[in-house]
Design a protein around this motif. Structure first.
Motif, PDB file in Angstrom:
ATOM      1  N   GLN A  62       0.815  -1.222   0.000  1.00 51.54           N
ATOM      2  CA  GLN A  62       0.000   0.000   0.000  1.00 51.54           C
ATOM      3  C   GLN A  62       0.851   1.276   0.000  1.00 51.54           C
ATOM      4  N   ILE A  63       2.014   1.223   0.679  1.00 55.49           N
ATOM      5  CA  ILE A  63       2.830   2.456   0.675  1.00 55.49           C
ATOM      6  C   ILE A  63       3.562   2.625  -0.667  1.00 55.49           C
ATOM      7  N   LEU A  64       3.844   1.505  -1.348  1.00 57.87           N
ATOM      8  CA  LEU A  64       4.483   1.607  -2.668  1.00 57.87           C
ATOM      9  C   LEU A  64       3.517   2.158  -3.716  1.00 57.87           C
ATOM     10  N   GLU A  65       2.242   1.812  -3.586  1.00 55.56           N
ATOM     11  CA  GLU A  65       1.286   2.349  -4.567  1.00 55.56           C
ATOM     12  C   GLU A  65       0.692   3.677  -4.081  1.00 55.56           C
ATOM     13  N   HIS A  66       1.181   4.152  -2.931  1.00 56.59           N
ATOM     14  CA  HIS A  66       0.800   5.452  -2.372  1.00 56.59           C
ATOM     15  C   HIS A  66      -0.692   5.572  -2.058  1.00 56.59           C
ATOM     16  N   SER A  67      -1.339   4.432  -1.732  1.00 56.38           N
ATOM     17  CA  SER A  67      -2.754   4.494  -1.323  1.00 56.38           C
ATOM     18  C   SER A  67      -2.858   4.746   0.186  1.00 56.38           C
ATOM     19  N   HIS A  68      -1.766   4.474   0.918  1.00 56.89           N
ATOM     20  CA  HIS A  68      -1.706   4.754   2.350  1.00 56.89           C
ATOM     21  C   HIS A  68      -0.340   5.325   2.696  1.00 56.89           C
ATOM     22  N   THR A  69      -0.273   6.020   3.824  1.00 55.80           N
ATOM     23  CA  THR A  69       1.007   6.583   4.261  1.00 55.80           C
ATOM     24  C   THR A  69       1.768   5.537   5.084  1.00 55.80           C
ATOM     25  N   PRO A  70       3.101   5.692   5.194  1.00 53.71           N
ATOM     26  CA  PRO A  70       3.863   4.767   6.034  1.00 53.71           C
ATOM     27  C   PRO A  70       3.352   4.713   7.478  1.00 53.71           C
ATOM     28  N   LYS A  71       2.931   5.875   8.001  1.00 55.30           N
ATOM     29  CA  LYS A  71       2.435   5.919   9.393  1.00 55.30           C
ATOM     30  C   LYS A  71       1.235   4.998   9.585  1.00 55.30           C
ATOM     31  N   GLU A  72       0.392   4.901   8.561  1.00 53.31           N
ATOM     32  CA  GLU A  72      -0.795   4.035   8.651  1.00 53.31           C
ATOM     33  C   GLU A  72      -0.414   2.553   8.606  1.00 53.31           C
ATOM     34  N   ALA A  73       0.770   2.264   8.046  1.00 52.13           N
ATOM     35  CA  ALA A  73       1.193   0.865   7.880  1.00 52.13           C
ATOM     36  C   ALA A  73       2.004   0.333   9.060  1.00 52.13           C
ATOM     37  N   ILE A  74       2.475   1.230   9.923  1.00 55.73           N
ATOM     38  CA  ILE A  74       3.395   0.821  11.003  1.00 55.73           C
ATOM     39  C   ILE A  74       2.699  -0.027  12.065  1.00 55.73           C
ATOM     40  N   ILE A  75       3.367  -1.114  12.440  1.00 55.50           N
ATOM     41  CA  ILE A  75       2.882  -2.012  13.495  1.00 55.50           C
ATOM     42  C   ILE A  75       3.960  -2.106  14.570  1.00 55.50           C
ATOM     43  N   LYS A  76       3.553  -2.083  15.817  1.00 54.59           N
ATOM     44  CA  LYS A  76       4.494  -2.305  16.925  1.00 54.59           C
ATOM     45  C   LYS A  76       4.769  -3.805  17.007  1.00 54.59           C
ATOM     46  N   CYS A  77       5.981  -4.155  17.405  1.00 52.78           N
ATOM     47  CA  CYS A  77       6.295  -5.584  17.562  1.00 52.78           C
ATOM     48  C   CYS A  77       6.936  -5.831  18.925  1.00 52.78           C
ATOM     49  N   SER A  78       7.290  -7.084  19.175  1.00 48.74           N
ATOM     50  CA  SER A  78       7.810  -7.456  20.497  1.00 48.74           C
ATOM     51  C   SER A  78       9.214  -6.916  20.773  1.00 48.74           C
ATOM     52  N   ALA A  79       9.963  -6.582  19.703  1.00 50.51           N
ATOM     53  CA  ALA A  79      11.333  -6.086  19.897  1.00 50.51           C
ATOM     54  C   ALA A  79      11.300  -4.631  20.367  1.00 50.51           C
ATOM     55  N   PRO A  80      12.007  -4.294  21.459  1.00 51.42           N
ATOM     56  CA  PRO A  80      11.988  -2.917  21.971  1.00 51.42           C
ATOM     57  C   PRO A  80      12.549  -1.912  20.976  1.00 51.42           C
TER      58      PRO A  80
END
Length: 255
Positions: A62-80
């Motif tokens: 989605q960020i490559l086709e610019h339909s969403h921003t990177p901020k919308e794609a970010i997910i938190k994970c277990s690594a600090p």
């Protein structure tokens, strides 16, 4: 300003994803703010940090086709201190979809402009090919780490990759540096492994990282638990290797 590092090699099975995940986690443990971008349709970097790939709705595609921003794609994970922009099998289609687009090589670079300053390091796990996905990653990156397996065919294809990097420097990204060649899957008991290390160090001198990633069972096990090696077994040889690599990267970039 964040430094964007692509982990690339068109050969499969050389330790790209292992390096992306564990370098990101090690930099996070060393109190750097890190974003890991999974730019491989196999999505192993995403699942390797415990993300359910099937449920990903917004990711690299989605960020490559610019339909969403990177901020919308970010997910938190277990690594600090590590955020992830995940991948999905849908990413396979992007090569075809971008083919007719203007400035198709700059899609990722353009997308990352809005968040580059929010991270110390942005790590991109590239697909095992020299297609449009990898081209986008190398055009967006400040530098590239090339993992090289300590086995017989190690240097096969390296010349092709270095030529691709030269072309990208000439046409798309004159500022692209080689961060370093990283020797992976080293087994000190094998004469061949030692010979590959000697050959690579002899031919490429300062381009080779001092850190060598040794073969380690724990490194292979960690992804099946959705954890980095730092979370899975911080005392293992693999964890020590990647922490050393992270320290080397930090030192190199603090000069």
């Amino acid at each position: 300003m964040g430094k964007i590092i692509a982990i690339a090699n068109q050969k499969g099975g050389v330790g790209k994803t292992t390096t992306s995940v564990n370098l990101a986690a090690s930099l996070g443990v060393l109190e750097k703010k890190v974003l890991l971008i999974d730019a491989d349709p196999q999505a192993n970097a995403s699942s390797g940090l415990g993300i359910d790939v099937e449920s990903v709705e917004i990711g690299t595609y989605q960020i490559l086709e610019h339909s969403h921003t990177p901020k919308e794609a970010i997910i938190k994970c277990s690594a600090p201190n590590v955020d992830v922009i995940p991948s999905h099998i849908d990413l396979v289609a992007i090569e075809i979809e971008l083919v007719d687009k203007e400035n198709r090589e700059y899609m990722l670079k353009k997308a990352l402009e809005s968040i580059k300053d929010e991270y110390d390091y942005i790590i991109i796990d590239c697909a095992p090919s020299l297609g449009l996905l990898t081209l986008n990653a190398l055009t967006a990156a400040d530098s590239v780490i090339i993992p090289i397996q300590c086995e017989y065919f190690a240097l096969e294809g390296l010349g092709k990759l270095l030529n691709t990097i030269k072309s990208i420097q000439k046409i798309h990204n004159p500022d692209l540096d080689i961060e370093g060649l990283l020797l992976t899957m080293f087994d000190s008991r094998l004469r061949l492994s030692n010979q590959v290390v000697e050959e690579v160090q002899k031919h490429f001198n300062d381009m080779v990282f001092d850190t060598i990633i040794q073969r380690n069972v724990k490194l292979s096990e960690a992804p099946s638990f959705g954890e980095s090696i730092i979370n899975y077994d911080a005392t293992s040889k693999g964890a020590t290797n990647y922490l050393h690599l992270a320290q080397e990267v930090i030192k190199k970039n603090s000069k």
